[in-house]
Design a protein around this motif. Sequence first.
Motif, mmCIF file in Angstrom:
data_model
loop_
_atom_site.group_PDB
_atom_site.id
_atom_site.type_symbol
_atom_site.label_atom_id
_atom_site.label_comp_id
_atom_site.label_asym_id
_atom_site.label_seq_id
_atom_site.Cartn_x
_atom_site.Cartn_y
_atom_site.Cartn_z
ATOM 1 N N TYR A 23 0.833 -1.206 0.000
ATOM 2 C CA TYR A 23 0.000 0.000 0.000
ATOM 3 C C TYR A 23 0.869 1.257 0.000
ATOM 4 O O TYR A 23 0.662 2.184 -0.791
ATOM 5 N N MET A 27 1.064 3.940 -3.091
ATOM 6 C CA MET A 27 0.726 5.359 -2.957
ATOM 7 C C MET A 27 1.866 6.238 -3.479
ATOM 8 O O MET A 27 1.619 7.298 -4.056
ATOM 9 N N ALA A 30 1.425 6.085 -7.173
ATOM 10 C CA ALA A 30 0.206 6.825 -7.548
ATOM 11 C C ALA A 30 0.434 8.324 -7.539
ATOM 12 O O ALA A 30 -0.229 9.062 -8.296
ATOM 13 N N SER A 31 1.366 8.800 -6.737
ATOM 14 C CA SER A 31 1.626 10.243 -6.674
ATOM 15 C C SER A 31 2.150 10.796 -8.004
ATOM 16 O O SER A 31 2.141 12.007 -8.220
ATOM 17 N N THR A 38 -6.993 6.925 -5.523
ATOM 18 C CA THR A 38 -6.211 6.468 -4.372
ATOM 19 C C THR A 38 -7.041 5.655 -3.374
ATOM 20 O O THR A 38 -6.490 4.799 -2.682
ATOM 21 N N ILE A 41 -6.940 2.235 -4.892
ATOM 22 C CA ILE A 41 -5.589 1.695 -4.710
ATOM 23 C C ILE A 41 -5.399 1.219 -3.275
ATOM 24 O O ILE A 41 -4.837 0.147 -3.031
ATOM 25 N N ARG A 42 -5.871 1.990 -2.309
ATOM 26 C CA ARG A 42 -5.765 1.601 -0.894
ATOM 27 C C ARG A 42 -6.451 0.260 -0.664
ATOM 28 O O ARG A 42 -5.856 -0.664 -0.106
ATOM 29 N N GLU A 110 -4.943 1.720 -11.827
ATOM 30 C CA GLU A 110 -4.908 1.254 -10.440
ATOM 31 C C GLU A 110 -4.461 -0.209 -10.341
ATOM 32 O O GLU A 110 -3.697 -0.565 -9.439
#
Length: 163
Positions: A23, A27, A30-31, A38, A41-42, A110
């Motif tokens: 995770y 993240m 993903a940034s 997000t 994704i989490r 994702e």
Amino acid sequence: MEMELLKKENTPENVIEHSKAVYKKAMKIASNFDNADTDLIRKGALLHDIGRSKTHGITHAIEGVKIAREYGYDDDVLNIIERHIGAGITAEEAAKLGLPEKSYVPQTLEEKIVAHADNLVSGSEEVDIEFVIEKWKRRIDEPEDNIKRFKKLNYELIEVFEE
């Protein structure tokens, strides 16, 4: 919610720690993107290995989908769980591995982020692409296609932003 679900399903503690590390890495990846979901994704990163509460084999992705479906997760989360294995597995590769014959190659941003983050975490530690490639060369018969997909994901999700 996802952490409670992992514990409720008796997911091994080392798998929970791995999922938290995935995770965190997801993240970071993903940034690089303004349009990454997000929250999705989490959920996907934390639940990607929930099937390891039943098996540690390749079918853990299939088992994970069954578990998450029982708890009402939508297809976006289920697809992340199902398609996180390797850098994606083609229908032909799936058949050889004893999985239902269909594509397990990540399709959405994702899905790609979680699958790639998973590859870049060994246990609960981040690793580099060379580590992953060497591991696959030792463990996979004819790993060339997998390595090619892995390198493509790495370029698409990380390297292009470093240029």
